[in-house]
Design an enzyme around this catalytic site. Structure first.
Site, PDB file in Angstrom:
ATOM      1  N   HIS A  96      35.757  42.862  41.137  1.00  0.00           N
ATOM      2  CA  HIS A  96      35.535  41.947  40.015  1.00  0.00           C
ATOM      3  C   HIS A  96      34.402  42.455  39.119  1.00  0.00           C
ATOM      4  O   HIS A  96      33.571  43.268  39.529  1.00  0.00           O
ATOM      5  CB  HIS A  96      35.206  40.541  40.514  1.00  0.00           C
ATOM      6  CG  HIS A  96      33.973  40.482  41.365  1.00  0.00           C
ATOM      7  ND1 HIS A  96      32.690  40.568  40.847  1.00  0.00           N
ATOM      8  CD2 HIS A  96      33.820  40.363  42.700  1.00  0.00           C
ATOM      9  CE1 HIS A  96      31.813  40.499  41.820  1.00  0.00           C
ATOM     10  NE2 HIS A  96      32.466  40.382  42.961  1.00  0.00           N
ATOM     11  N   ASP A 391      33.328  43.902  46.451  1.00  0.00           N
ATOM     12  CA  ASP A 391      32.721  45.135  46.952  1.00  0.00           C
ATOM     13  C   ASP A 391      33.009  45.323  48.430  1.00  0.00           C
ATOM     14  O   ASP A 391      33.152  46.456  48.903  1.00  0.00           O
ATOM     15  CB  ASP A 391      31.214  45.161  46.671  1.00  0.00           C
ATOM     16  CG  ASP A 391      30.452  43.979  47.262  1.00  0.00           C
ATOM     17  OD1 ASP A 391      31.095  43.042  47.773  1.00  0.00           O
ATOM     18  OD2 ASP A 391      29.207  43.990  47.193  1.00  0.00           O
TER      19      ASP A 391
END
Length: 509
Positions: A96, A391
């Site tokens: 994102h 992540d």
């Protein structure tokens, strides 16, 4: 009371301690051998892994790299191949975009950031207004539960925790537009794509959903909502129905213990936390639990001064860039130690096998669907897949592929898998005659190949499945069979197993 160990383990799980490890160096060019994956023969391309530094990496420069502020021209090597090769499919995993912090530092003011979208605020993008309008038509799309109730645009004038910012939207509009330009000459995705051919999946967080939609809009401006189904992945590992793996959890626990031991042994870090806590009037353990690095990164990325508090004598005490640098330095040290010990790589292999197996299966189906003389499946195969993640998804995926030295997933990082098919034999023979008798054919008729790109840089020959592939052969790209063998069998060697089931359930020792 929550123990210090539990707090540190929690911080690891949410991924905020995993930050870039490669120093911010001037990118060096190198020559692609024999017209390799970078494009035409002799084409130079940027090195994704800079030459090892002669001095310690600069923690502040690394942090700015992590921000990925969209203020520069970016080169994308997606879509480059030897002449006349056909692009069959593309699968993309993204992190994102820029978000508001997940943690709040007690006694400090939250960063003042507006999370509504406006073309009058920087950074902006030429597609931003059209994107906003198009998201207003999203009810025409098909949404897997619970995504239908998740907002399609960030919409709070005072950002909420973890909310995507305008910077994050612009980062992915740019990503999608880069791939739109890269693949336009290949007519990819096809203008008349069917609902089956374009696949979008995301976790249930608004920041991943909105990032995925921004990326898709950049790639396919004004896409037809009625043909799109947005699918939900409940796990950040995108493991679907294959998430149960006891051994994976054991490796993660061992890795967390390694990380904790390294952190508490760092006297400079402990002294810095104590100084920061004293400035804010907090207990040191309270400051750690608030995970100040997450909030401080937001301040840095958005050009906001670090937090200050009144000290009671009319003065103020402020957190400093020097303190921030100490925490960042320790994170970089941790990344080096993590690679050295290797526990995280074992965790990553088991964590990302389900996603990689799905990726390989999609490629294999598309390759079969494009075999000469084979009747095409009605509606076609999934030629474009986009997975919008975190992540803690992209980092283990890089590790599982063997890209341990790659830059850590910055905001809006992208990892791209391309599938290519060599041109027909008759077409190659005609070129061969023109080029001269001494030239050999590049590949057999209809052979299929894979390329892997990270943030626009070609990393195929750094992967575990293709790093030993000799580039000076008659195959200019990495054969798909290398990737299939890696996923089906070879990737489990590091955990002394031959299959995912065996690796997950065999007893330790």
């Amino acid at each position: 009371m929550v123990s210090a160990v539990a707090v540190h383990l929690l911080l690891f799980l949410v991924g905020v301690n995993l930050l870039p490890t490669t120093p911010l160096l001037e990118e060096r060019l190198f020559q692609a051998a024999d017209g390799g994956v970078g494009g035409a023969v002799g084409k130079s391309r940027k090195r994704v892994f800079p030459v090892p530094p002669t001095q310690e990496p600069n923690p502040i420069a690394e942090a700015y790299s992590y921000c990925n502020t969209p203020n520069r021209t970016e080169q994308a090597w997606e879509g480059h191949s030897p002449a006349d090769y056909k692009l069959l499919s593309v699968q993309v995993m993204i992190r994102h975009g820029d978000r508001y912090p997940l943690y709040y530092i007690p006694k400090t003011k939250r960063p003042a950031i507006d999370c509504t979208l406006s073309t009058s605020r920087k950074p902006s993008h030429p597609l931003l207004n059209a994107f906003i309008r198009h998201m207003g038509q999203g009810a025409r799309g098909h949404w897997e539960s619970p995504l239908g109730s998740v907002p399609r645009l960030p919409n709070h004038s005072a950002c909420e925790m973890g909310e995507l910012t305008q910077t994050g939207v612009v980062q992915h509009l740019r990503n999608g537009q880069l791939l739109h330009k890269a693949y336009r000459r290949h007519n990819f995705p096809p203008a008349d794509w069917s609902p089956r051919q374009v696949w979008l999946e995301t976790t249930g967080k608004s920041r991943t959903l909105q990032s995925g939609l921004a990326f898709l809009y950049g790639l396919l401006p004004d896409f037809d909502w009625t043909k799109l189904t947005v699918r939900h992945q409940w796990s950040t590992l995108f493991c679907g129905s294959a998430c149960d793996c006891p051994a994976r959890n054991r490796y993660l626990e061992e890795e967390q213990r390694r990380q904790y031991r390294l952190r508490v042994s760092d006297t400079e870090l402990e002294r810095t936390y104590a100084d920061m806590a004293r400035t804010l009037g907090l207990l040191t353990r309270q400051l750690r639990a608030a995970n100040p690095i997450d909030s401080l990164l937001c301040h840095l990325c958005h050009g906001i001064s670090f937090p200050c508090v009144p000290t009671g004598d009319g003065a103020t005490g402020c957190l400093t860039m020097a303190q921030f640098a100490v925490i960042r330095r320790q994170q970089l040290d941790d990344e080096v130690d993590r690679r050295r010990v290797g526990l995280y790589h074992k965790y990553a292999i088991l964590a990302m096998y389900p996603y990689l197996n799905r990726t390989a299966s999609k490629m294999e189906r598309v390759a079969k669907d494009n075999e000469a003389g084979r009747p095409r499946r009605a509606g076609g195969e999934e030629v474009f897949s986009l997975s919008s993640a975190h992540d803690v998804t992209v980092a283990p995926l890089l590790s599982a592929l063997g890209l341990e030295e790659a830059r850590f997933p910055r905001f809006a990082a992208r990892l791209v898998f391309e599938l290519w098919k060599s041109p027909p034999a008759a077409q190659r023979q005609q070129k061969k005659k023109k080029a001269g008798k001494g030239e050999k054919a590049n590949a057999k008729d209809g052979a299929v190949f894979i390329r892997v790109l990270y943030n626009g840089e070609d990393v195929t020959y750094h992967t575990l499945f293709c790093h030993s592939h000799v580039t000076r052969t008659n195959q200019p790209l990495c054969p798909l069979k290398n990737f299939l063998s890696f996923v089906q069998r070879d990737m489990f060697r590091v955990v002394s197993a031959t299959s995912y089931h065996e690796a997950c359930y065999k007893r330790p020792g």
